[in-house]
Design a protein around this motif. Sequence first.
Motif, PDB file in Angstrom:
ATOM      1  N   GLU A  27      -2.214   4.156  -9.897  1.00 21.40           N
ATOM      2  CA  GLU A  27      -1.102   3.184  -9.426  1.00 21.40           C
ATOM      3  C   GLU A  27       0.315   4.049 -10.150  1.00 21.40           C
ATOM      4  OE1 GLU A  27       0.162   0.322  -8.177  1.00 21.40           O
ATOM      5  OE2 GLU A  27      -2.092   0.564  -7.371  1.00 21.40           O
ATOM      6  N   VAL A  57      -6.979   3.135 -12.148  1.00 16.70           N
ATOM      7  CA  VAL A  57      -5.887   2.255 -11.325  1.00 16.70           C
ATOM      8  C   VAL A  57      -4.754   2.927 -12.163  1.00 16.70           C
ATOM      9  CG1 VAL A  57      -5.349  -0.103 -10.440  1.00 16.70           C
ATOM     10  CG2 VAL A  57      -7.653   0.580 -10.768  1.00 16.70           C
ATOM     11  N   ASN A  58      -4.698   2.745 -13.440  1.00 21.50           N
ATOM     12  CA  ASN A  58      -3.235   2.520 -13.755  1.00 21.50           C
ATOM     13  C   ASN A  58      -2.792   4.157 -13.371  1.00 21.50           C
ATOM     14  OD1 ASN A  58      -3.105  -0.174 -14.924  1.00 21.50           O
ATOM     15  ND2 ASN A  58      -3.750   0.680 -17.107  1.00 21.50           N
ATOM     16  N   SER A 109      -1.365  -0.021  -2.129  1.00 20.34           N
ATOM     17  CA  SER A 109       0.168   0.632  -2.086  1.00 20.34           C
ATOM     18  C   SER A 109       0.461   0.449  -0.766  1.00 20.34           C
ATOM     19  CB  SER A 109      -0.524   1.500  -2.630  1.00 20.34           C
ATOM     20  OG  SER A 109       0.772   2.851  -2.607  1.00 20.34           O
ATOM     21  N   ARG A 117      -2.987  -5.824  -8.820  1.00 17.28           N
ATOM     22  CA  ARG A 117      -3.036  -4.914  -7.779  1.00 17.28           C
ATOM     23  C   ARG A 117      -4.455  -4.874  -8.197  1.00 17.28           C
ATOM     24  NH1 ARG A 117       0.276  -2.618 -12.912  1.00 17.28           N
ATOM     25  NH2 ARG A 117      -1.557  -1.162 -13.426  1.00 17.28           N
ATOM     26  N   LEU A 118      -5.391  -4.828  -8.621  1.00 22.01           N
ATOM     27  CA  LEU A 118      -7.026  -4.882  -8.113  1.00 22.01           C
ATOM     28  C   LEU A 118      -7.227  -5.572  -6.858  1.00 22.01           C
ATOM     29  CD1 LEU A 118      -9.374  -3.511  -8.450  1.00 22.01           C
ATOM     30  CD2 LEU A 118     -10.088  -5.935  -9.907  1.00 22.01           C
ATOM     31  N   SER A 155      -2.869  -5.174 -13.807  1.00 20.48           N
ATOM     32  CA  SER A 155      -3.814  -4.742 -13.172  1.00 20.48           C
ATOM     33  C   SER A 155      -4.416  -5.151 -12.162  1.00 20.48           C
ATOM     34  CB  SER A 155      -4.507  -4.298 -14.490  1.00 20.48           C
ATOM     35  OG  SER A 155      -3.122  -3.488 -15.091  1.00 20.48           O
ATOM     36  N   ALA A 161     -11.330   2.679  -7.984  1.00 21.50           N
ATOM     37  CA  ALA A 161     -10.268   1.895  -8.594  1.00 21.50           C
ATOM     38  C   ALA A 161      -9.284   3.481  -6.876  1.00 21.50           C
ATOM     39  CB  ALA A 161     -10.502   3.397  -8.976  1.00 21.50           C
ATOM     40  N   SER A 196      -7.073   0.944  -5.448  1.00 21.38           N
ATOM     41  CA  SER A 196      -5.394   1.207  -5.308  1.00 21.38           C
ATOM     42  C   SER A 196      -4.365   1.688  -4.482  1.00 21.38           C
ATOM     43  CB  SER A 196      -5.326   2.401  -6.703  1.00 21.38           C
ATOM     44  OG  SER A 196      -5.494   1.561  -7.882  1.00 21.38           O
ATOM     45  N   SER A 197      -5.414   2.541  -3.558  1.00 18.04           N
ATOM     46  CA  SER A 197      -4.445   3.417  -2.704  1.00 18.04           C
ATOM     47  C   SER A 197      -4.029   2.013  -1.421  1.00 18.04           C
ATOM     48  CB  SER A 197      -4.965   4.820  -2.244  1.00 18.04           C
ATOM     49  OG  SER A 197      -6.381   4.573  -1.377  1.00 18.04           O
ATOM     50  N   GLY A 242      -5.607  -4.504  -3.547  1.00 22.70           N
ATOM     51  CA  GLY A 242      -6.182  -3.602  -3.163  1.00 22.70           C
ATOM     52  C   GLY A 242      -7.987  -4.085  -2.034  1.00 22.70           C
TER      53      GLY A 242
END
Length: 443
Positions: free
Chosen positions: A347, A343-344, A315, A201-202, A198, A307, A311-312, A205
């Motif tokens: 995602e 975020v989870n 991606s 991924r953070l 996580s 978030a 996240s977007s 972003g």
Amino acid sequence: MATYADPRPSSAYDFAGAAEPDAATAQETAWIEVIRKMEEVYSDLIQYEVELEEKNTALEEAQRFINSVLSAVSDILIVCDQRGHILQVNLAFLRLTGHAEVDLFERPLDELLAETTGELRLYSWIDAQPGLEREVRFRSADGGQTEPVALNCATRLDHRGLPAGIVLTGRPVGELRRAYEALKTAQAQLVQQEKMASLGRLIAGVAHELNNPISFVYGNVHALAKYSERIGAYLDAIHGGCSDELRQRLRQELRIDNTLADLPALIGGTTEGAQRVADIVRSLKRLSFSSAGGPESFNLSEVAAKAVQWSSSGSRGSAAVGVDLSAPLPIRGNAGQLHQVIVNLVENALDAVAGISGGRISVQGHMDKGEAVLTVEDNGPGIAEDILTKVFDPFFTTKPVGKGTGLGLWISYGIARDHGGSLDADNLPGGGARFTLRLPAAF
């Protein structure tokens, strides 16, 4: 001389003479009947003996079978009479304590208990707490103590259904505890890995989000460096005593007036970019996964907006993300943990619509009867009905091997529960999945 006739019939002799053979025949018949009866009894005795031997053989086989089963059972077994004296134990108990079976027969069970256990008081234990396990330790043959044993007690009934004694079963919990600790360690490692995923991924972003203001600042600084060279050359000429004509020409060639006019905008833009970077860093510090600082009051809408944005941004998909978080959602808790939840969810929604033409994700928030409600919807294939109740189970995932640990939604569900809220999943009527996060509002 007179003669007298014999008054007996002339056949009397013949009759008496015939009586003796008839008695012998009757006696012989009686003996034959006795012998026949004896043969029948003897035959019955033989048959009974055969049946008894067969039953005895079957009983021995059943006894051997029961003994083999009791010996193979890994749980310990102790059978006591009504006085609490041992009648039978299985091999597992003998291995646990090191005692010989002959030394345990008719021995009070309390004598085998370690000092820290005390008396069991078996019947009162059953009556007061039926089916409840109790942790005990036994004295071993070498004078020491065994590992803790989770012991369960039940009443043994006789053929009349009356109490005839006690049956105790249990298993050592030391190995179970070690296995449990190993499982907890492995689980903690997997949870940490999911947190790191996580965090990755953070960071992706955030890196994308930081790229714009940093690039802007870098471009402005590069322009300011050029402007600094021009202004420096112009001032050097002036301080060197150049003529007015040369000064005017340098002023035009070096575009001093345009440079001075651009400086406020460049400085303002650089300051704005630096402030944007500072805001992102401040948000990162606030969105720490650690909850050591305790709960705080904040607006869930702002956390959700960040978030979704991060996240977007990180991606690679092309799904359209719609956000409606205009309504404030005041709550109290850990902003970093709830940021991880959102975020989870985002995602997972992005993964659900990956490769779908016209993929859409919607994130909305509103207040409902004292609760802050946040929904994340997508127009993907939805969740199959047979797994809808399993999506929050640990290690359950529909993603390919290596693409997910199956812990993201489980962790998110736990965070929502720890905040006094809930996290639910369902399918939309028109297709797609919806996750609903509900948290108590803080007014």
